[in-house]
Design a protein around this motif. Sequence first.
Motif: not given
Length: 98
Positions: A2-5, A23-25
Amino acid sequence: LERTTFISFDLPNMLCIREMLPQQSAQYLVCELNDEVLEILKKYHLDLDIEYHSITAEQVKACHDAGILVNVWTVNDPEDGKRLAQYGVDFITSNILE
């Protein structure tokens, strides 16, 4: 996650990430934005990570109008950072911005 791009210059790598984690950044790294790159970003739901000299305020708006976030790299001059913030970029990557 959730805090990974995820970022990459390699489009096949980005498409693999998109397939595995829809859905990942994820930001596609490029040196310039053109119509072909913009269409890729739209098609695969990727955000933009671009060398900061190459982006214009109009291109930032076009990306935002398409739902694409804009990251610029590598901005180490405060005046450039201010100008890009005025363009409305979403993220600024910097080594030493003061």
